[in-house]
Design a protein around this motif. Sequence first.
Motif, mmCIF file in Angstrom:
data_model
loop_
_atom_site.group_PDB
_atom_site.id
_atom_site.type_symbol
_atom_site.label_atom_id
_atom_site.label_comp_id
_atom_site.label_asym_id
_atom_site.label_seq_id
_atom_site.Cartn_x
_atom_site.Cartn_y
_atom_site.Cartn_z
ATOM 1 N N THR A 1 38.139 47.081 63.838
ATOM 2 C CA THR A 1 36.806 47.037 63.222
ATOM 3 C C THR A 1 36.815 47.884 61.961
ATOM 4 O O THR A 1 36.693 49.107 62.024
ATOM 5 N N ASN A 2 36.962 47.233 60.834
ATOM 6 C CA ASN A 2 36.953 47.928 59.547
ATOM 7 C C ASN A 2 35.515 48.006 59.052
ATOM 8 O O ASN A 2 34.917 47.013 58.641
ATOM 9 N N LEU A 3 34.941 49.194 59.090
ATOM 10 C CA LEU A 3 33.534 49.353 58.731
ATOM 11 C C LEU A 3 33.305 49.622 57.250
ATOM 12 O O LEU A 3 32.171 49.543 56.779
ATOM 13 N N GLN A 4 34.352 49.936 56.519
ATOM 14 C CA GLN A 4 34.153 50.308 55.114
ATOM 15 C C GLN A 4 33.440 49.226 54.298
ATOM 16 O O GLN A 4 32.513 49.538 53.532
ATOM 17 N N PRO A 5 33.809 47.946 54.430
ATOM 18 C CA PRO A 5 33.113 46.936 53.605
ATOM 19 C C PRO A 5 31.617 46.857 53.873
ATOM 20 O O PRO A 5 30.838 46.504 52.985
ATOM 21 N N TRP A 6 31.216 47.181 55.093
ATOM 22 C CA TRP A 6 29.802 47.032 55.469
ATOM 23 C C TRP A 6 28.948 48.213 55.007
ATOM 24 O O TRP A 6 27.718 48.121 55.013
ATOM 25 N N PHE A 7 29.567 49.328 54.631
ATOM 26 C CA PHE A 7 28.823 50.492 54.183
ATOM 27 C C PHE A 7 28.817 50.607 52.657
ATOM 28 O O PHE A 7 28.447 51.651 52.127
ATOM 29 N N LYS A 8 29.239 49.568 51.976
ATOM 30 C CA LYS A 8 29.287 49.632 50.521
ATOM 31 C C LYS A 8 27.882 49.635 49.923
ATOM 32 O O LYS A 8 26.893 49.376 50.583
ATOM 33 N N ALA A 9 27.837 49.915 48.629
ATOM 34 C CA ALA A 9 26.562 50.044 47.926
ATOM 35 C C ALA A 9 25.741 48.766 48.040
ATOM 36 O O ALA A 9 26.255 47.690 48.320
ATOM 37 N N GLY A 10 24.440 48.890 47.802
ATOM 38 C CA GLY A 10 23.553 47.744 47.885
ATOM 39 C C GLY A 10 22.453 47.936 48.905
ATOM 40 O O GLY A 10 21.592 47.084 49.068
ATOM 41 N N PHE A 11 22.471 49.070 49.599
ATOM 42 C CA PHE A 11 21.456 49.363 50.601
ATOM 43 C C PHE A 11 20.592 50.532 50.133
ATOM 44 O O PHE A 11 21.105 51.553 49.684
ATOM 45 N N GLU A 12 19.285 50.363 50.290
ATOM 46 C CA GLU A 12 18.398 51.499 50.113
ATOM 47 C C GLU A 12 18.589 52.453 51.296
ATOM 48 O O GLU A 12 18.995 52.047 52.374
ATOM 49 N N GLN A 13 18.263 53.731 51.078
ATOM 50 C CA GLN A 13 18.349 54.706 52.157
ATOM 51 C C GLN A 13 16.982 54.868 52.810
ATOM 52 O O GLN A 13 15.988 55.104 52.131
ATOM 53 N N ALA A 14 16.936 54.737 54.159
ATOM 54 C CA ALA A 14 15.655 54.729 54.857
ATOM 55 C C ALA A 14 14.958 56.076 54.825
ATOM 56 O O ALA A 14 13.767 56.150 55.096
ATOM 57 N N TYR A 15 15.677 57.155 54.482
ATOM 58 C CA TYR A 15 15.013 58.468 54.484
ATOM 59 C C TYR A 15 13.920 58.539 53.432
ATOM 60 O O TYR A 15 13.025 59.390 53.492
ATOM 61 N N ALA B 1 28.864 67.689 55.826
ATOM 62 C CA ALA B 1 29.262 67.246 54.489
ATOM 63 C C ALA B 1 30.719 67.584 54.217
ATOM 64 O O ALA B 1 31.461 66.802 53.603
ATOM 65 N N GLU B 2 31.157 68.759 54.674
ATOM 66 C CA GLU B 2 32.567 69.141 54.519
ATOM 67 C C GLU B 2 33.472 68.199 55.305
ATOM 68 O O GLU B 2 34.541 67.804 54.828
ATOM 69 N N ALA B 3 33.049 67.835 56.532
ATOM 70 C CA ALA B 3 33.854 66.929 57.351
ATOM 71 C C ALA B 3 33.905 65.532 56.736
ATOM 72 O O ALA B 3 34.965 64.892 56.710
ATOM 73 N N PHE B 4 32.772 65.068 56.212
ATOM 74 C CA PHE B 4 32.747 63.726 55.611
ATOM 75 C C PHE B 4 33.641 63.659 54.387
ATOM 76 O O PHE B 4 34.259 62.619 54.107
ATOM 77 N N ALA B 5 33.735 64.748 53.672
ATOM 78 C CA ALA B 5 34.614 64.789 52.501
ATOM 79 C C ALA B 5 36.070 64.583 52.884
ATOM 80 O O ALA B 5 36.894 64.139 52.067
ATOM 81 N N GLN B 6 36.410 64.894 54.131
ATOM 82 C CA GLN B 6 37.778 64.700 54.614
ATOM 83 C C GLN B 6 37.970 63.355 55.296
ATOM 84 O O GLN B 6 39.052 62.772 55.256
ATOM 85 N N LEU B 7 36.921 62.833 55.934
ATOM 86 C CA LEU B 7 37.067 61.659 56.794
ATOM 87 C C LEU B 7 36.599 60.364 56.144
ATOM 88 O O LEU B 7 37.271 59.333 56.235
ATOM 89 N N GLY B 8 35.422 60.387 55.517
ATOM 90 C CA GLY B 8 34.864 59.169 54.951
ATOM 91 C C GLY B 8 34.489 58.158 56.031
ATOM 92 O O GLY B 8 34.556 58.426 57.232
ATOM 93 N N ILE B 9 34.083 56.965 55.597
ATOM 94 C CA ILE B 9 33.781 55.873 56.526
ATOM 95 C C ILE B 9 35.106 55.330 57.070
ATOM 96 O O ILE B 9 36.023 55.032 56.299
ATOM 97 N N PRO B 10 35.243 55.192 58.396
ATOM 98 C CA PRO B 10 36.532 54.744 58.945
ATOM 99 C C PRO B 10 36.853 53.293 58.591
ATOM 100 O O PRO B 10 35.984 52.421 58.604
ATOM 101 N N SER B 11 38.110 53.067 58.282
ATOM 102 C CA SER B 11 38.633 51.711 58.094
ATOM 103 C C SER B 11 39.538 51.394 59.277
ATOM 104 O O SER B 11 39.716 52.206 60.181
ATOM 105 N N ASN B 12 40.128 50.206 59.264
ATOM 106 C CA ASN B 12 41.026 49.850 60.373
ATOM 107 C C ASN B 12 42.372 50.558 60.279
ATOM 108 O O ASN B 12 43.245 50.330 61.121
#
Length: 452
Positions: A56-70, A37-48
């Motif tokens: 490969t810009n992944l940020q648009p594909w991880f945007k809200a609108g998805f349920e979490q499978a957990y 969680a500490e690392a994600f706070a610094q890195l986030g989802i990678p963009s191009n």
Amino acid sequence: MNLSEHDISLQNLFEKNRAFIEQNSAPVVNKARVKAAEAFAQLGIPSNKVEAYRYTNLQPWFKAGFEQAYGLNGSSDDDLDAFACNVHEMESHIIFTVNGKFVEGRNASALPKGVIAGGFSELSKKHPELMAKYYNSLAKVETDGLIALNTMFASDGIFVYVPKNTVVEKPIQVVNILTGDVDLMVNQRNIFIVEDGAQARILLCDHTLSMSRFVVNTVTEGYIGESAMLDFYNLQNQHNGTVQVGGYYFDQEANSQLNANYFTLHTGITRNNIFSRLGGKYAENHISGLYVIDKNQHVDNFSFIDHAVPDCESHELFKGVMDDVSTGVFTGRILVAPDAQRTNAYQSNNNLLLTDSAKVNSRPQLEIYADDVKCSHGATVGQLDENAMFYLRARGISKDEANILLMYAFAYEVIEKINVPSLKEQIRQLVEKRLRGELDKCDSCVVCGQKQ
């Protein structure tokens, strides 16, 4: 780094649901979530803007609108009862996951004595000594926001352990199914441990059985002990609404061998992160991939082979066939450490563009700090050979059939690296069908079976 609004929402989602996520996980797994969680706070989802993800810009594909499978049950008996996984004449130990969760009671046959294969969540609690030694030591959360995200959220996946000097004759076949009526984000965690002198074949089959959209973030750590062998296959066959990020992290001890093969036959967006560290003398690996894509599909293969010690050998071959407006990316980095003398490292990426609109970006890289080495890399991008086409047409073969023959001949070198004859024949047939346009959609398990 300035985090996006969605990165922050993922952080908040984790904190809000942390107790629920952690309730069925081993202490060592939950402990890793804090650092992640500490690392994600610094890195986030990678963009191009991140060099490794330039194309490969992944940020648009991880945007809200998805349920979490957990928050969903992993079992889906109706789907699995209708699902037949059948590579002709190949006997295997079959394991299922649905939406990233291991499905109990679906193992097809008994495993050899001492071999463990099953759900990551349950087995990580039963074998804390193995988890303490191996978990999260290869996939470093501080190096990639997607590893950090997976380590935060993943609660299940597959755990495979092969003890010393044990040979698993039949492949361990893991069928990963995505299904459901809502759009899902799935974080799955796998760990494979092949101890000294052991041998195993592991086959991952990735499939979608419903037309919901899916974002899949899987991290797999594989440990190959001294004089051990892992024969690994990943068959990716998912519909156009799927975004799959797979991280595959291998560590090899002395005299070990890794054969890793990636086949992308259908996808929406696929990013494969493939890392292998040759950490013991005389270790050897052979890593290959074949991607056959069309429409607006996108496949990005990123590999990093780390020659950390002397006298090791690596062979890497990736080939792509791109049609319509599809795009391919290959980045291959080979690092030879200062004392890794007598290294042999070979890398090749070849691409076939069937239209003027298809594109590929290929970036082979050698970083060598030793002087007694044999290393080479190369990349080609081209179209079908006109002379070969003329040769075939002159012998009465139609243009369409000649196109198929030339494309299959191009792909053949990768298919030949499959060490399981029955699987090789199945993939050969499926690649030919894909090249003929007969597999233009994925609504069933066309790689290793079918939905009846």
